[in-house]
Design a protein around this motif. Structure first.
Motif, PDB file in Angstrom:
ATOM      1  N   PRO A 234       0.831  -1.215   0.000  1.00  0.00           N
ATOM      2  CA  PRO A 234       0.000   0.000   0.000  1.00  0.00           C
ATOM      3  C   PRO A 234       0.861   1.258   0.000  1.00  0.00           C
ATOM      4  O   PRO A 234       1.164   1.812   1.050  1.00  0.00           O
ATOM      5  CB  PRO A 234      -0.799  -0.133   1.303  1.00  0.00           C
ATOM      6  N   VAL A 235       1.295   1.698  -1.168  1.00  0.00           N
ATOM      7  CA  VAL A 235       2.118   2.908  -1.268  1.00  0.00           C
ATOM      8  C   VAL A 235       1.435   3.902  -2.205  1.00  0.00           C
ATOM      9  O   VAL A 235       0.620   3.522  -3.034  1.00  0.00           O
ATOM     10  CB  VAL A 235       3.543   2.593  -1.786  1.00  0.00           C
ATOM     11  N   LYS A 236       1.812   5.191  -2.057  1.00  0.00           N
ATOM     12  CA  LYS A 236       1.245   6.230  -2.916  1.00  0.00           C
ATOM     13  C   LYS A 236       2.243   6.482  -4.051  1.00  0.00           C
ATOM     14  O   LYS A 236       3.352   6.957  -3.808  1.00  0.00           O
ATOM     15  CB  LYS A 236       1.037   7.510  -2.087  1.00  0.00           C
ATOM     16  N   PRO A 237       1.866   6.155  -5.314  1.00  0.00           N
ATOM     17  CA  PRO A 237       2.836   6.320  -6.390  1.00  0.00           C
ATOM     18  C   PRO A 237       3.084   7.768  -6.766  1.00  0.00           C
ATOM     19  O   PRO A 237       2.165   8.572  -6.829  1.00  0.00           O
ATOM     20  CB  PRO A 237       2.212   5.556  -7.567  1.00  0.00           C
ATOM     21  N   VAL A 238       4.359   8.081  -6.995  1.00  0.00           N
ATOM     22  CA  VAL A 238       4.766   9.395  -7.500  1.00  0.00           C
ATOM     23  C   VAL A 238       4.979   9.296  -9.014  1.00  0.00           C
ATOM     24  O   VAL A 238       4.683  10.208  -9.769  1.00  0.00           O
ATOM     25  CB  VAL A 238       6.091   9.818  -6.821  1.00  0.00           C
ATOM     26  N   ASP A 239       5.491   8.156  -9.456  1.00  0.00           N
ATOM     27  CA  ASP A 239       5.801   7.939 -10.867  1.00  0.00           C
ATOM     28  C   ASP A 239       5.932   6.428 -11.074  1.00  0.00           C
ATOM     29  O   ASP A 239       6.831   5.809 -10.500  1.00  0.00           O
ATOM     30  CB  ASP A 239       7.124   8.660 -11.211  1.00  0.00           C
ATOM     31  N   THR A 240       5.050   5.860 -11.888  1.00  0.00           N
ATOM     32  CA  THR A 240       5.071   4.397 -12.063  1.00  0.00           C
ATOM     33  C   THR A 240       6.051   3.944 -13.152  1.00  0.00           C
ATOM     34  O   THR A 240       6.218   2.741 -13.361  1.00  0.00           O
ATOM     35  CB  THR A 240       3.661   3.875 -12.432  1.00  0.00           C
ATOM     36  N   THR A 241       6.728   4.898 -13.817  1.00  0.00           N
ATOM     37  CA  THR A 241       7.663   4.517 -14.888  1.00  0.00           C
ATOM     38  C   THR A 241       8.742   3.574 -14.344  1.00  0.00           C
ATOM     39  O   THR A 241       9.385   3.867 -13.342  1.00  0.00           O
ATOM     40  CB  THR A 241       8.362   5.772 -15.465  1.00  0.00           C
ATOM     41  N   GLY A 242       8.929   2.459 -15.019  1.00  0.00           N
ATOM     42  CA  GLY A 242      10.004   1.535 -14.644  1.00  0.00           C
ATOM     43  C   GLY A 242       9.621   0.551 -13.549  1.00  0.00           C
ATOM     44  O   GLY A 242      10.427  -0.313 -13.206  1.00  0.00           O
ATOM     45  N   ALA A 243       8.400   0.633 -13.028  1.00  0.00           N
ATOM     46  CA  ALA A 243       8.024  -0.274 -11.928  1.00  0.00           C
ATOM     47  C   ALA A 243       7.951  -1.722 -12.417  1.00  0.00           C
ATOM     48  O   ALA A 243       8.431  -2.645 -11.746  1.00  0.00           O
ATOM     49  CB  ALA A 243       6.680   0.148 -11.336  1.00  0.00           C
ATOM     50  N   GLY A 244       7.382  -1.914 -13.611  1.00  0.00           N
ATOM     51  CA  GLY A 244       7.311  -3.269 -14.172  1.00  0.00           C
ATOM     52  C   GLY A 244       8.706  -3.811 -14.441  1.00  0.00           C
ATOM     53  O   GLY A 244       8.987  -4.995 -14.213  1.00  0.00           O
ATOM     54  N   ASP A 245       9.586  -2.954 -14.930  1.00  0.00           N
ATOM     55  CA  ASP A 245      10.968  -3.377 -15.215  1.00  0.00           C
ATOM     56  C   ASP A 245      11.687  -3.747 -13.919  1.00  0.00           C
ATOM     57  O   ASP A 245      12.447  -4.726 -13.872  1.00  0.00           O
ATOM     58  CB  ASP A 245      11.735  -2.248 -15.913  1.00  0.00           C
ATOM     59  N   THR A 246      11.466  -2.961 -12.887  1.00  0.00           N
ATOM     60  CA  THR A 246      12.073  -3.255 -11.580  1.00  0.00           C
ATOM     61  C   THR A 246      11.593  -4.606 -11.072  1.00  0.00           C
ATOM     62  O   THR A 246      12.379  -5.429 -10.583  1.00  0.00           O
ATOM     63  CB  THR A 246      11.701  -2.140 -10.582  1.00  0.00           C
ATOM     64  N   PHE A 247      10.293  -4.843 -11.202  1.00  0.00           N
ATOM     65  CA  PHE A 247       9.705  -6.112 -10.766  1.00  0.00           C
ATOM     66  C   PHE A 247      10.414  -7.272 -11.477  1.00  0.00           C
ATOM     67  O   PHE A 247      10.852  -8.245 -10.846  1.00  0.00           O
ATOM     68  CB  PHE A 247       8.207  -6.115 -11.089  1.00  0.00           C
ATOM     69  N   ILE A 248      10.556  -7.155 -12.796  1.00  0.00           N
ATOM     70  CA  ILE A 248      11.132  -8.260 -13.581  1.00  0.00           C
ATOM     71  C   ILE A 248      12.602  -8.481 -13.220  1.00  0.00           C
ATOM     72  O   ILE A 248      13.050  -9.617 -13.011  1.00  0.00           O
ATOM     73  CB  ILE A 248      10.957  -7.980 -15.087  1.00  0.00           C
ATOM     74  N   GLY A 249      13.373  -7.387 -13.127  1.00  0.00           N
ATOM     75  CA  GLY A 249      14.796  -7.534 -12.796  1.00  0.00           C
ATOM     76  C   GLY A 249      14.989  -8.187 -11.439  1.00  0.00           C
ATOM     77  O   GLY A 249      15.832  -9.082 -11.268  1.00  0.00           O
ATOM     78  N   TYR A 250      14.212  -7.756 -10.460  1.00  0.00           N
ATOM     79  CA  TYR A 250      14.330  -8.335  -9.116  1.00  0.00           C
ATOM     80  C   TYR A 250      13.837  -9.781  -9.099  1.00  0.00           C
ATOM     81  O   TYR A 250      14.418 -10.641  -8.428  1.00  0.00           O
ATOM     82  CB  TYR A 250      13.587  -7.464  -8.092  1.00  0.00           C
ATOM     83  N   PHE A 251      12.767 -10.068  -9.822  1.00  0.00           N
ATOM     84  CA  PHE A 251      12.257 -11.450  -9.873  1.00  0.00           C
ATOM     85  C   PHE A 251      13.338 -12.372 -10.433  1.00  0.00           C
ATOM     86  O   PHE A 251      13.622 -13.440  -9.882  1.00  0.00           O
ATOM     87  CB  PHE A 251      11.000 -11.510 -10.746  1.00  0.00           C
ATOM     88  N   LEU A 274       9.020   0.384  -3.908  1.00  0.00           N
ATOM     89  CA  LEU A 274       9.989   1.458  -3.666  1.00  0.00           C
ATOM     90  C   LEU A 274      10.177   2.280  -4.939  1.00  0.00           C
ATOM     91  O   LEU A 274      10.291   3.509  -4.897  1.00  0.00           O
ATOM     92  CB  LEU A 274      11.334   0.874  -3.212  1.00  0.00           C
ATOM     93  N   CYS A 275      10.192   1.620  -6.080  1.00  0.00           N
ATOM     94  CA  CYS A 275      10.402   2.303  -7.363  1.00  0.00           C
ATOM     95  C   CYS A 275       9.335   3.368  -7.618  1.00  0.00           C
ATOM     96  O   CYS A 275       9.660   4.486  -8.030  1.00  0.00           O
ATOM     97  CB  CYS A 275      10.393   1.263  -8.485  1.00  0.00           C
ATOM     98  N   VAL A 276       8.067   3.036  -7.380  1.00  0.00           N
ATOM     99  CA  VAL A 276       6.985   3.985  -7.730  1.00  0.00           C
ATOM    100  C   VAL A 276       6.965   5.207  -6.812  1.00  0.00           C
ATOM    101  O   VAL A 276       6.249   6.174  -7.086  1.00  0.00           O
ATOM    102  CB  VAL A 276       5.585   3.321  -7.737  1.00  0.00           C
ATOM    103  N   GLN A 277       7.754   5.173  -5.742  1.00  0.00           N
ATOM    104  CA  GLN A 277       7.783   6.336  -4.845  1.00  0.00           C
ATOM    105  C   GLN A 277       8.876   7.339  -5.222  1.00  0.00           C
ATOM    106  O   GLN A 277       9.088   8.318  -4.515  1.00  0.00           O
ATOM    107  CB  GLN A 277       7.968   5.851  -3.405  1.00  0.00           C
ATOM    108  N   GLN A 278       9.580   7.063  -6.345  1.00  0.00           N
ATOM    109  CA  GLN A 278      10.625   7.959  -6.847  1.00  0.00           C
ATOM    110  C   GLN A 278      10.313   8.322  -8.297  1.00  0.00           C
ATOM    111  O   GLN A 278       9.689   7.537  -9.006  1.00  0.00           O
ATOM    112  CB  GLN A 278      11.999   7.276  -6.810  1.00  0.00           C
ATOM    113  N   SER A 279      10.815   9.477  -8.754  1.00  0.00           N
ATOM    114  CA  SER A 279      10.633   9.877 -10.150  1.00  0.00           C
ATOM    115  C   SER A 279      11.692   9.248 -11.039  1.00  0.00           C
ATOM    116  O   SER A 279      12.801   8.964 -10.594  1.00  0.00           O
ATOM    117  CB  SER A 279      10.750  11.396 -10.285  1.00  0.00           C
TER     118      SER A 279
END
Ligand code: RIB
Length: 304
Positions: A234-251, A274-279
């Motif tokens: 449950p986080v408040k997104p600032v910028d969702t760019t790259g969140a899917g990529d982060t998920f895949i790399g970490y997976f 953590l990614c979506v909370q940063q620009s």
């Protein structure tokens, strides 16, 4: 070693009050240029997670800083070629809710020649993983050569295109899709619920492991009759760019470590949160220590 055949883009990011409407001219509140591209983001995420990854890519000669950025993070850039063509770039609007809209210029990402693919695949050992997204050319040829070499293919058909939907996806061991990509692959409306999408994917690709990422609605893993659900944090997104990529790399990094599927999903979900909370794209991908800390906080017993 995982080998990532992937795009490298220069991301031009504009903060806007809302995504621009047809015919509208809209002033942006902020602008920055950074490293991006689904391929580069996924390599970077995997390296920051502690994984061993070699990036296969093409970049305009004048943008060698982007290759150096990947190398500094621990990505093997032996097979990142500097070329005379312009680099790929992305024009990204990010609105006040953290949502984005992206225009891509493929540039050097679409300049792979078949002979180059043969050499790249020959540098990988049978049984190793090949990861790819849908931002580079020559994917049908790559899949065929990789299959003959005995590589395991993980594919993220992003961004979804008609050509992407026609790829021989049954050559892939693992597929990462979001709602739009899943719906495009199985011919269902994007509003379909997760179970309908998973059922469609199971019918189309019965022998392929699938990870369906749904942003704030979590992620599903499916293989044969097995399904595992990972809730989003449950986080408040600032910028969702790259969140899917982060998920895949970490997976993929967790998988390389031999972690269970549930553990891979959990680590990836925390990294994406953590990614979506940063620009930004590459700038917003967290380091492993931060993700491990977020995981331990999540599991810590409550003090009250
Ligand atoms: O997934 C985010 C990426 O999509 C951005 O970095 C942009 O370059 C586009 O490829």
């Amino acid at each position: 070693m995982l080998h990532n055949f992937g795009s490298i883009n220069l991301d031009h990011v504009y903060r806007v009050p809302h995504l621009v409407h047809p015919g509208e001219t809209l002033a942006s509140r902020a602008y920055q240029v950074g490293l991006g591209g689904k391929g580069a983001n996924q390599s970077l995420a995997m390296a920051l997670a502690g994984g061993r990854v070699s990036h296969w890519g093409r970049l305009g000669r004048q943008d060698a800083w982007a290759r150096d950025r990947l190398a500094d993070a621990g990505v093997d850039v032996t097979h990142v070629e500097l070329v005379d063509e312009p680099s790929g770039h992305a024009i990204i609007q990010v609105d006040d809710h953290g949502e984005n809209a992206i225009i891509l210029f493929p540039g050097a990402n679409h300049g792979f020649a078949p002979s180059q693919l043969v050499n790249l695949v020959a540098s990988a050992k049978p049984g190793e993983w090949l990861l790819a997204q849908n931002e580079c050319n020559a994917l049908p040829e790559l899949f065929a050569i990789a299959r003959d070499r005995g590589l395991n293919i993980a594919f993220n058909p992003a961004p979804m295109t008609d050509d992407g939907a026609r790829l021989p996806l049954d050559t892939c061991q693992l597929l990462f899709v979001n709602r739009v990509e899943a719906a495009g692959l199985v011919g269902l409306p994007e509003s379909s619920d997760a179970q309908a999408l998973l059922e469609g994917l199971q019918q189309r690709l019965p022998d392929t492991e699938t990870v369906l990422t749904l942003g704030g609605a979590g992620a599903w893993y499916q293989s044969g009759g097995t399904q595992i659900y990972q809730p989003a944090l449950p986080v408040k997104p600032v910028d969702t760019t790259g969140a899917g990529d982060t998920f895949i790399g970490y997976f993929m990094a967790a998988r390389q470590e031999g972690t269970t599927v549930a553990g891979c999903l959990e680590l990836a979900a925390h990294a994406a949160a953590l990614c979506v909370q940063q620009s930004g794209a590459a700038e917003s991908i967290p380091r492993r220590a931060g993700v491990d800390q977020a995981l331990s906080q999540f599991h810590a017993p409550s003090s009250s």
